[in-house]
Design a protein around this motif. Structure first.
Motif, PDB file in Angstrom:
ATOM      1  N   GLY A 176    -115.277  63.879 -45.084  1.00 51.00           N
ATOM      2  CA  GLY A 176    -115.979  62.680 -44.760  1.00 51.00           C
ATOM      3  C   GLY A 176    -115.629  61.305 -45.689  1.00 51.00           C
ATOM      4  N   GLU A 177    -115.144  61.488 -46.706  1.00 52.67           N
ATOM      5  CA  GLU A 177    -114.921  60.437 -47.911  1.00 52.67           C
ATOM      6  C   GLU A 177    -113.539  59.724 -47.142  1.00 52.67           C
ATOM      7  N   GLU A 178    -113.587  58.393 -47.447  1.00 52.81           N
ATOM      8  CA  GLU A 178    -112.562  57.528 -46.594  1.00 52.81           C
ATOM      9  C   GLU A 178    -111.511  57.025 -47.600  1.00 52.81           C
ATOM     10  N   LYS A 198    -114.488  74.869 -47.407  1.00 51.64           N
ATOM     11  CA  LYS A 198    -114.684  74.335 -48.631  1.00 51.64           C
ATOM     12  C   LYS A 198    -114.706  72.929 -48.749  1.00 51.64           C
ATOM     13  N   PRO A 199    -115.493  72.137 -49.606  1.00 49.26           N
ATOM     14  CA  PRO A 199    -115.511  70.649 -49.284  1.00 49.26           C
ATOM     15  C   PRO A 199    -114.304  70.169 -49.948  1.00 49.26           C
ATOM     16  N   ASN A 200    -113.458  70.388 -50.658  1.00 49.66           N
ATOM     17  CA  ASN A 200    -112.588  69.579 -51.340  1.00 49.66           C
ATOM     18  C   ASN A 200    -111.220  69.705 -50.554  1.00 49.66           C
ATOM     19  N   LYS A 201    -110.687  68.529 -50.625  1.00 45.40           N
ATOM     20  CA  LYS A 201    -109.582  68.089 -49.642  1.00 45.40           C
ATOM     21  C   LYS A 201    -108.212  67.557 -50.668  1.00 45.40           C
ATOM     22  N   LEU A 202    -107.216  67.801 -50.295  1.00 47.66           N
ATOM     23  CA  LEU A 202    -105.725  67.536 -50.610  1.00 47.66           C
ATOM     24  C   LEU A 202    -105.421  66.263 -49.724  1.00 47.66           C
ATOM     25  N   PHE A 203    -104.698  65.244 -50.387  1.00 46.79           N
ATOM     26  CA  PHE A 203    -104.096  63.955 -49.453  1.00 46.79           C
ATOM     27  C   PHE A 203    -102.892  63.631 -49.983  1.00 46.79           C
ATOM     28  N   TYR A 204    -101.845  63.304 -49.332  1.00 46.41           N
ATOM     29  CA  TYR A 204    -100.534  62.907 -49.958  1.00 46.41           C
ATOM     30  C   TYR A 204    -100.109  61.825 -48.931  1.00 46.41           C
ATOM     31  N   VAL A 205     -99.789  60.696 -49.403  1.00 49.69           N
ATOM     32  CA  VAL A 205     -99.403  59.372 -48.756  1.00 49.69           C
ATOM     33  C   VAL A 205     -97.925  58.914 -49.291  1.00 49.69           C
ATOM     34  N   GLN A 206     -97.143  58.756 -48.291  1.00 54.95           N
ATOM     35  CA  GLN A 206     -95.859  58.193 -48.537  1.00 54.95           C
ATOM     36  C   GLN A 206     -95.406  57.321 -47.803  1.00 54.95           C
ATOM     37  N   LEU A 228    -105.949  50.006 -42.829  1.00 59.20           N
ATOM     38  CA  LEU A 228    -106.447  51.090 -41.828  1.00 59.20           C
ATOM     39  C   LEU A 228    -107.336  52.048 -42.805  1.00 59.20           C
ATOM     40  N   THR A 229    -108.207  52.784 -42.337  1.00 64.50           N
ATOM     41  CA  THR A 229    -109.049  53.699 -42.906  1.00 64.50           C
ATOM     42  C   THR A 229    -108.930  55.213 -42.376  1.00 64.50           C
ATOM     43  N   HIS A 230    -108.673  56.093 -43.273  1.00 68.26           N
ATOM     44  CA  HIS A 230    -108.614  57.532 -42.707  1.00 68.26           C
ATOM     45  C   HIS A 230    -109.976  58.309 -43.550  1.00 68.26           C
ATOM     46  N   LYS A 231    -110.801  58.991 -42.529  1.00 67.00           N
ATOM     47  CA  LYS A 231    -111.718  59.522 -42.898  1.00 67.00           C
ATOM     48  C   LYS A 231    -111.336  61.177 -43.214  1.00 67.00           C
ATOM     49  N   LEU A 232    -111.527  61.685 -44.158  1.00 72.75           N
ATOM     50  CA  LEU A 232    -111.156  63.157 -44.460  1.00 72.75           C
ATOM     51  C   LEU A 232    -111.535  64.116 -43.662  1.00 72.75           C
ATOM     52  N   LEU A 233    -111.032  64.850 -42.913  1.00 78.20           N
ATOM     53  CA  LEU A 233    -111.301  65.995 -41.757  1.00 78.20           C
ATOM     54  C   LEU A 233    -112.454  67.036 -42.368  1.00 78.20           C
ATOM     55  N   PRO A 234    -113.125  67.626 -41.455  1.00 81.31           N
ATOM     56  CA  PRO A 234    -113.788  68.819 -41.722  1.00 81.31           C
ATOM     57  C   PRO A 234    -112.688  70.017 -42.009  1.00 81.31           C
ATOM     58  N   SER A 235    -112.939  70.944 -43.021  1.00 76.42           N
ATOM     59  CA  SER A 235    -112.015  71.943 -43.706  1.00 76.42           C
ATOM     60  C   SER A 235    -112.134  72.878 -42.652  1.00 76.42           C
ATOM     61  N   LEU A 236    -110.987  73.706 -42.420  1.00 79.46           N
ATOM     62  CA  LEU A 236    -111.034  74.973 -41.890  1.00 79.46           C
ATOM     63  C   LEU A 236    -111.593  76.142 -42.689  1.00 79.46           C
ATOM     64  N   ASN A 237    -111.519  75.976 -44.052  1.00 78.76           N
ATOM     65  CA  ASN A 237    -111.931  77.230 -45.051  1.00 78.76           C
ATOM     66  C   ASN A 237    -113.240  77.056 -45.283  1.00 78.76           C
ATOM     67  N   VAL A 265     -95.580  54.665 -42.774  1.00 79.76           N
ATOM     68  CA  VAL A 265     -96.265  55.507 -43.488  1.00 79.76           C
ATOM     69  C   VAL A 265     -96.540  57.046 -42.832  1.00 79.76           C
ATOM     70  N   VAL A 266     -96.316  57.886 -43.933  1.00 80.96           N
ATOM     71  CA  VAL A 266     -96.709  59.444 -43.542  1.00 80.96           C
ATOM     72  C   VAL A 266     -97.847  59.907 -44.367  1.00 80.96           C
ATOM     73  N   LEU A 267     -98.808  60.576 -43.751  1.00 80.96           N
ATOM     74  CA  LEU A 267     -99.822  61.162 -44.559  1.00 80.96           C
ATOM     75  C   LEU A 267    -100.135  62.613 -44.288  1.00 80.96           C
ATOM     76  N   PHE A 268    -100.598  63.331 -45.218  1.00 80.18           N
ATOM     77  CA  PHE A 268    -100.624  64.958 -45.298  1.00 80.18           C
ATOM     78  C   PHE A 268    -102.016  65.094 -45.661  1.00 80.18           C
ATOM     79  N   GLU A 269    -102.819  65.913 -44.926  1.00 75.29           N
ATOM     80  CA  GLU A 269    -104.098  66.359 -45.393  1.00 75.29           C
ATOM     81  C   GLU A 269    -104.325  67.837 -45.295  1.00 75.29           C
ATOM     82  N   MET A 270    -104.604  68.410 -46.493  1.00 72.71           N
ATOM     83  CA  MET A 270    -105.043  69.809 -46.477  1.00 72.71           C
ATOM     84  C   MET A 270    -106.122  70.318 -47.029  1.00 72.71           C
TER      85      MET A 270
END
Length: 274
Positions: free
Chosen positions: A251-253, A197-205, A186-195, A266-271
């Motif tokens: 926009g990165e995957e 800023k272009p950088n994203k944090l991502f955690y997978v467990q 599966l592929t996840h594309k990083l979402l547009p940010s609310l603030n 699998v659980v995923l967190f994006e911030m």
């Protein structure tokens, strides 16, 4: 992107008899200065509570707290008058705000409950306490990445106690879950940010579905084995393992593949990166 792999056996672990738990971040008697938070995330506890046991009434404030039920049932009662019993796939979100007290119990006579307890720091202090529930089926997560929690203000988020759709959170946190079959990618594309800023944090467990075990999770291919790739980086997760990803861009995957033989939850967190 930069990957930081975290094996399950490096999590905090405690067996209290009635409660068996893993801590991703410093919590209670477990402290590791390297893992105090990740963005707005402050707590990810993988808890197992014995039948007839639970957490008696206790207070919270200035925290967004939600439970994601993996198996069994969890009963909630709070000082706002909310009373609910949650089952597999359900989310209960408590927005602590200026203060709330609640209890969480496993009222089942014979079955334990397995759930993730997650805390995030709110994006605003002094909020009015609120409570939300949402219900998600396995079918919604089967071989797809299901979006379960999103910040208030994100499209489709409704601040009502119970409805279909995304669970509201007053924090810059998106939460996803997936039940990935063997050989599925599966592929996840990083979402547009609310603030903005272009950088994203991502955690997978990868959830430790096989039971509580503080020893290293087996990676013999007999169970789920999740390969996470992105930005030229890669990590392989056995049950209970996680990977912290920094430096991602909108926009990165990120690719998530089950290279094992069993279904992996699998659980995923994006911030947004502050």
């Amino acid at each position: 992107m930069q990957f930081k792999y975290r094996p399950s056996e490096e999590r905090g672990a405690a067996d209290h008899g009635w409660l068996k738990t893993f801590h991703t971040f410093s919590f209670a008697s477990y402290y590791d200065p390297r893992y105090e938070n990740f963005g707005a995330l402050r707590v990810i506890n993988e808890d197992r509570v014995a039948p007839g046991q639970g957490f008696p009434t206790h207070p919270h404030r200035e925290a967004e707290i939600f439970s994601y039920i993996l198996s069994g049932q969890l009963s909630h009662k709070d000082t706002m008058g909310n009373v609910e019993t949650m089952v597999r796939g359900d989310i209960q979100m408590t927005s602590g705000g200026t203060g709330i007290a609640h209890s969480e119990y496993n009222d089942h006579k014979t079955e334990g409950v397995h759930f993730l307890q997650i805390w995030a720091l709110p994006n605003q202090r002094g909020l009015k306490p609120k409570y939300f529930t949402r219900h998600f089926t396995d079918e919604q997560k089967k071989d797809k990445i299901a979006h379960l929690v999103a910040p208030v203000g994100y499209e489709g988020v409704e601040e009502v106690r119970e409805c279909e759709g995304l669970t509201p959170i007053h924090a810059p946190v998106h939460f996803f879950s997936s039940l990935i079959s063997p050989s599925v990618s599966l592929t996840h594309k990083l979402l547009p940010s609310l603030n903005g800023k272009p950088n994203k944090l991502f955690y997978v467990q990868l959830v430790q579905s096989s039971g509580y075990n503080s020893k290293p999770a087996p990676k013999d291919g007999k169970g789920p084995l999740i390969k996470v790739t992105g930005g030229g980086q890669e990590a392989t997760l056995g049950e209970g393992d996680g990977v912290f990803i920094t430096g991602g861009k909108v926009g990165e995957e990120v690719s998530i593949e089950n290279a094992g033989k069993g279904v992996g939850e699998v659980v995923l967190f994006e911030m947004d990166e502050e």
